[in-house]
Design a protein around this motif. Structure first.
Motif, mmCIF file in Angstrom:
data_model
loop_
_atom_site.group_PDB
_atom_site.id
_atom_site.type_symbol
_atom_site.label_atom_id
_atom_site.label_comp_id
_atom_site.label_asym_id
_atom_site.label_seq_id
_atom_site.Cartn_x
_atom_site.Cartn_y
_atom_site.Cartn_z
ATOM 1 N N TYR A 1 0.805 -1.213 0.000
ATOM 2 C CA TYR A 1 0.000 0.000 0.000
ATOM 3 C C TYR A 1 0.841 1.268 0.000
ATOM 4 C CZ TYR A 1 -4.435 -2.295 -0.079
ATOM 5 O OH TYR A 1 -5.516 -3.027 -0.495
ATOM 6 N N LYS B 1 1.192 1.767 -3.541
ATOM 7 C CA LYS B 1 -0.079 2.223 -4.107
ATOM 8 C C LYS B 1 -0.433 3.649 -3.682
ATOM 9 C CE LYS B 1 -2.370 -0.253 -6.253
ATOM 10 N NZ LYS B 1 -2.390 -0.372 -7.712
ATOM 11 N N SER B 2 0.202 4.167 -2.614
ATOM 12 C CA SER B 2 -0.133 5.503 -2.113
ATOM 13 C C SER B 2 0.415 6.621 -2.999
ATOM 14 C CB SER B 2 0.395 5.688 -0.693
ATOM 15 O OG SER B 2 1.800 5.905 -0.702
ATOM 16 N N PRO C 1 -4.831 4.513 0.471
ATOM 17 C CA PRO C 1 -3.610 3.703 0.546
ATOM 18 C C PRO C 1 -2.644 4.206 1.620
ATOM 19 C CG PRO C 1 -4.179 4.117 -1.738
ATOM 20 C CD PRO C 1 -5.095 4.973 -0.902
ATOM 21 N N THR D 1 -1.477 2.029 4.783
ATOM 22 C CA THR D 1 -0.045 1.898 5.051
ATOM 23 C C THR D 1 0.242 2.185 6.524
ATOM 24 O OG1 THR D 1 0.559 2.546 2.799
ATOM 25 C CG2 THR D 1 2.259 2.775 4.485
#
Length: 106
Positions: free
Chosen positions: A19, A22-23, A31, A35
């Motif tokens: 994540y 993905k952030s 995300p 995280t």
């Protein structure tokens, strides 16, 4: 019980690493939140497991699970390359984790 907590911590490390990717540099809200939450949970479980497990075993297993888990997610979900050398490297990490567990007296 400590080993189960440690394995859970390692799996959560995989989640927070995924994540974090993905952030988009912490620019996407959910995300980033995932995280942070999974990172804190991972550290907390690692900390509790280290009350009874030696540092040398706990930290190696935690980072190893996170590394191999991130590799697997990268290949399977993000389409990253799975060359023979990268797969062999992951196999060697897993072998090290197994040997660390087998050699531990806890």
């Amino acid at each position: 019980m400590a080993w189960l907590l440690l394995i859970s911590a390692g799996l959560l490390e995989t989640v927070w690493a995924f994540y974090m990717k993905k952030s988009d540099g912490f620019t996407l809200l959910w995300p980033t939140v995932i995280t942070g939450v999974t990172m804190l949970a991972s550290f907390a479980l690692l900390s509790v497991s280290m009350k009874t497990l030696p540092l040398s075993s706990a930290y190696v297993v935690w980072t190893g699970i996170g590394s191999v888990g991130a590799f697997i997610l990268g290949v399977m979900v993000l389409g990253e390359e799975a060359t023979a050398m990268r797969v062999l490297s992951a196999v060697l990490i897993v072998s090290g984790i197994v040997l660390m567990k087998v050699s531990s007296s806890d």
